[in-house]
Design an enzyme around this catalytic site. Sequence first.
Site, PDB file in Angstrom:
ATOM      1  N   ARG A 237      25.583 -47.079 -20.505  1.00 17.56           N
ATOM      2  CA  ARG A 237      24.738 -46.112 -21.218  1.00 17.56           C
ATOM      3  C   ARG A 237      24.227 -44.998 -20.304  1.00 17.56           C
ATOM      4  O   ARG A 237      23.104 -44.499 -20.477  1.00 17.56           O
ATOM      5  CB  ARG A 237      23.535 -46.791 -21.882  1.00 17.56           C
ATOM      6  CG  ARG A 237      23.879 -47.789 -22.949  1.00 17.56           C
ATOM      7  CD  ARG A 237      24.540 -47.151 -24.168  1.00 17.56           C
ATOM      8  NE  ARG A 237      24.718 -48.134 -25.202  1.00 17.56           N
ATOM      9  CZ  ARG A 237      25.763 -48.975 -25.236  1.00 17.56           C
ATOM     10  NH1 ARG A 237      26.716 -48.917 -24.322  1.00 17.56           N
ATOM     11  NH2 ARG A 237      25.864 -49.858 -26.215  1.00 17.56           N
TER      12      ARG A 237
ATOM     13  N   SER B 201      19.832 -48.478 -31.065  1.00 21.33           N
ATOM     14  CA  SER B 201      19.069 -49.276 -30.086  1.00 21.33           C
ATOM     15  C   SER B 201      18.024 -48.397 -29.406  1.00 21.33           C
ATOM     16  O   SER B 201      18.351 -47.322 -28.913  1.00 21.33           O
ATOM     17  CB  SER B 201      19.993 -49.824 -28.999  1.00 21.33           C
ATOM     18  OG  SER B 201      21.031 -50.547 -29.584  1.00 21.33           O
TER      19      SER B 201
ATOM     20  N   GLU C 180      16.492 -46.200 -24.314  1.00 18.18           N
ATOM     21  CA  GLU C 180      17.846 -45.633 -24.380  1.00 18.18           C
ATOM     22  C   GLU C 180      17.870 -44.169 -24.849  1.00 18.18           C
ATOM     23  O   GLU C 180      18.523 -43.346 -24.226  1.00 18.18           O
ATOM     24  CB  GLU C 180      18.729 -46.501 -25.280  1.00 18.18           C
ATOM     25  CG  GLU C 180      20.162 -46.027 -25.277  1.00 18.18           C
ATOM     26  CD  GLU C 180      21.052 -46.792 -26.234  1.00 18.18           C
ATOM     27  OE1 GLU C 180      21.212 -47.999 -26.047  1.00 18.18           O
ATOM     28  OE2 GLU C 180      21.591 -46.163 -27.156  1.00 18.18           O
TER      29      GLU C 180
HETATM   30  C1  LIG Z   1      22.341 -46.048 -36.547  1.00 21.21           C
HETATM   31  C2  LIG Z   1      22.690 -45.672 -35.123  1.00 21.21           C
HETATM   32  C3  LIG Z   1      23.590 -46.448 -34.424  1.00 21.21           C
HETATM   33  C4  LIG Z   1      23.922 -46.121 -33.105  1.00 21.21           C
HETATM   34  N1  LIG Z   1      24.802 -46.911 -32.449  1.00 21.21           N
HETATM   35  C5  LIG Z   1      25.142 -46.632 -31.172  1.00 21.21           C
HETATM   36  C6  LIG Z   1      26.073 -47.461 -30.471  1.00 21.21           C
HETATM   37  O1  LIG Z   1      26.601 -48.425 -31.013  1.00 21.21           O
HETATM   38  N2  LIG Z   1      26.349 -47.147 -29.184  1.00 21.21           N
HETATM   39  C7  LIG Z   1      25.791 -46.083 -28.554  1.00 21.21           C
HETATM   40  O2  LIG Z   1      26.112 -45.853 -27.379  1.00 21.21           O
HETATM   41  N3  LIG Z   1      24.932 -45.262 -29.196  1.00 21.21           N
HETATM   42  C8  LIG Z   1      24.587 -45.510 -30.482  1.00 21.21           C
HETATM   43  N4  LIG Z   1      23.701 -44.710 -31.143  1.00 21.21           N
HETATM   44  C9  LIG Z   1      23.087 -43.575 -30.443  1.00 21.21           C
HETATM   45  C10 LIG Z   1      23.766 -42.210 -30.724  1.00 21.21           C
HETATM   46  O3  LIG Z   1      24.416 -42.207 -31.952  1.00 21.21           O
HETATM   47  C11 LIG Z   1      24.761 -41.821 -29.645  1.00 21.21           C
HETATM   48  O4  LIG Z   1      24.129 -41.783 -28.385  1.00 21.21           O
HETATM   49  C12 LIG Z   1      25.392 -40.454 -29.932  1.00 21.21           C
HETATM   50  O5  LIG Z   1      26.422 -40.193 -29.003  1.00 21.21           O
HETATM   51  C13 LIG Z   1      24.401 -39.300 -29.873  1.00 21.21           C
HETATM   52  O6  LIG Z   1      25.059 -38.154 -30.356  1.00 21.21           O
HETATM   53  P1  LIG Z   1      24.259 -36.901 -30.896  1.00 21.21           P
HETATM   54  O7  LIG Z   1      25.249 -35.806 -31.108  1.00 21.21           O
HETATM   55  O8  LIG Z   1      23.433 -37.267 -32.059  1.00 21.21           O
HETATM   56  O9  LIG Z   1      23.356 -36.564 -29.639  1.00 21.21           O
HETATM   57  P2  LIG Z   1      21.871 -35.995 -29.653  1.00 21.21           P
HETATM   58  O10 LIG Z   1      20.950 -37.051 -30.101  1.00 21.21           O
HETATM   59  O11 LIG Z   1      21.822 -34.700 -30.368  1.00 21.21           O
HETATM   60  O12 LIG Z   1      21.671 -35.750 -28.088  1.00 21.21           O
HETATM   61  C14 LIG Z   1      21.588 -36.827 -27.201  1.00 21.21           C
HETATM   62  C15 LIG Z   1      21.512 -36.284 -25.761  1.00 21.21           C
HETATM   63  O13 LIG Z   1      22.733 -35.663 -25.432  1.00 21.21           O
HETATM   64  C16 LIG Z   1      22.527 -34.284 -25.103  1.00 21.21           C
HETATM   65  N5  LIG Z   1      23.654 -33.550 -25.682  1.00 21.21           N
HETATM   66  C17 LIG Z   1      24.071 -33.588 -26.968  1.00 21.21           C
HETATM   67  N6  LIG Z   1      25.150 -32.798 -27.118  1.00 21.21           N
HETATM   68  C18 LIG Z   1      25.405 -32.266 -25.902  1.00 21.21           C
HETATM   69  C19 LIG Z   1      26.392 -31.369 -25.406  1.00 21.21           C
HETATM   70  N7  LIG Z   1      27.344 -30.873 -26.193  1.00 21.21           N
HETATM   71  N8  LIG Z   1      26.347 -31.014 -24.096  1.00 21.21           N
HETATM   72  C20 LIG Z   1      25.395 -31.512 -23.270  1.00 21.21           C
HETATM   73  N9  LIG Z   1      24.437 -32.367 -23.672  1.00 21.21           N
HETATM   74  C21 LIG Z   1      24.452 -32.736 -24.982  1.00 21.21           C
HETATM   75  C22 LIG Z   1      21.198 -33.918 -25.734  1.00 21.21           C
HETATM   76  O14 LIG Z   1      20.576 -32.831 -25.030  1.00 21.21           O
HETATM   77  C23 LIG Z   1      20.431 -35.211 -25.571  1.00 21.21           C
HETATM   78  O15 LIG Z   1      19.951 -35.290 -24.245  1.00 21.21           O
HETATM   79  C24 LIG Z   1      23.340 -44.992 -32.479  1.00 21.21           C
HETATM   80  C25 LIG Z   1      22.431 -44.211 -33.200  1.00 21.21           C
HETATM   81  C26 LIG Z   1      22.110 -44.540 -34.509  1.00 21.21           C
HETATM   82  C27 LIG Z   1      21.156 -43.668 -35.283  1.00 21.21           C
END
Ligand SMILES: Cc1cc2nc3c(=O)[nH]c(=O)nc-3n(C[C@H](O)[C@H](O)[C@H](O)COP(=O)(O)OP(=O)(O)OC[C@H]3O[C@@H](n4cnc5c(N)ncnc54)[C@H](O)[C@@H]3O)c2cc1C
Length: 348
Positions: free
Chosen positions: A164, A237, A333
Amino acid sequence: MQRFVEVDLSSWTTLGVPVRAQELLVLEDEADIARWLERRKAAPMPELVLGGGSNVVFLEDFAGRVVRLATRGYELVGEEGGARLVRAAGGEPWDGFVRWCVTQGWGGLENLAAIPGSVGAVPVQNVGAYGLEVGERIAWVEGVDRDTGLAWTLSADECGFGYRTSRFKAAEESSRVITAVVFRLPRDEPPRLDYPDLQRWFGGRAQRVSPADVYAAVAEIRARKLPDPRVQGNVGSFFKNPLVSPAVAERLAALHPDLPRHPQPDGRVKLAAGWMIERCGLKGVREGGAMVHERQALVLCNAGGATGADFLALARRVREAVAERFGVELEVEPVLVGREGVRSLERA
Ligand SMILES: Cc1cc2nc3c(=O)[nH]c(=O)nc-3n(C[C@H](O)[C@H](O)[C@H](O)COP(=O)(O)OP(=O)(O)OC[C@H]3O[C@@H](n4cnc5c(N)ncnc54)[C@H](O)[C@@H]3O)c2cc1C
């Protein structure tokens, strides 16, 4: 480029906490990215790059600009040593991309089915689930440095992937914006079914299992286990599973023989944070509108009208209870964001 001012961010994150940002820009193509880089020079303010907002917790109003990457597109870009190279734009929704790969009959990402968010965010915390971490499938990551405007490319080895985490999490790397990811999808690898839930699901049928079968199984298992953020706001998580030394794991096992323990390749032992939270009797516990999920103790959810302060109070309460009972410090996380930018739980 779409621009919103004094915008409520609740519908831009999966937690649904009502906070405001001064400005929100939605970038749909390269030209929008260039416009943004000009704009930030003319009107500097704190900034946060946002994908799907599924791993971000805004603790209070954000005194700055939120930049939502919404670039789209994916394509096969080549072949390399028995693998396909597939490139996807940073703003592409992750799950749609995984489904597309599976529909082509291309395996490699199906264990990461049904994870919310964007392609550009998956390298940031090296998204992982059901026995696979995305870093194992990344060939290289492309981006732009928002301070200098220069394009960069980093191979998977240079990304510093760990459990992570990656180099993109480091404060000194925060000028890197990920605009695309190139995945290396193996052609002839058997499906990865060693995760206990998948072993149970497929029994002894591993020979005949396709990527689409694994995708469907993971999506179904996840839907049964995890609250749907569209129904009850959450970020998945809320805490990482702690990694401890074998000595600490042994000491804990002597006191709590049923504590789930998973030895890691680097010698450390991964403990189940959800199990520890549950054993502290915290399921269903609330601080304001924030609640430890009644079935999944690792998930903190918005039970209605939760504020960032509620989540902060609940996260601290959980952490203190686990530290007191097990002597283990849980690490948050998701990314916590305060008025001026990213914060840690200690400093929040
Ligand atoms: C129901 C649920 C289940 C989930 N299950 C998992 C799982 O099984 N495993 C897991 O690892 N995660 C899980 N997650 C967490 C999450 O979905 C992941 O971490 C996902 O990759 C986040 O993507 P996002 O586009 O929403 O990022 P955001 O929440 O928009 O951003 C997260 C971080 O990444 C940065 N960021 C986003 N895009 C970029 C970019 N293009 N360039 C640079 N920085 C960037 C942001 O600034 C922030 O710091 C889950 C979340 C939910 C709600």
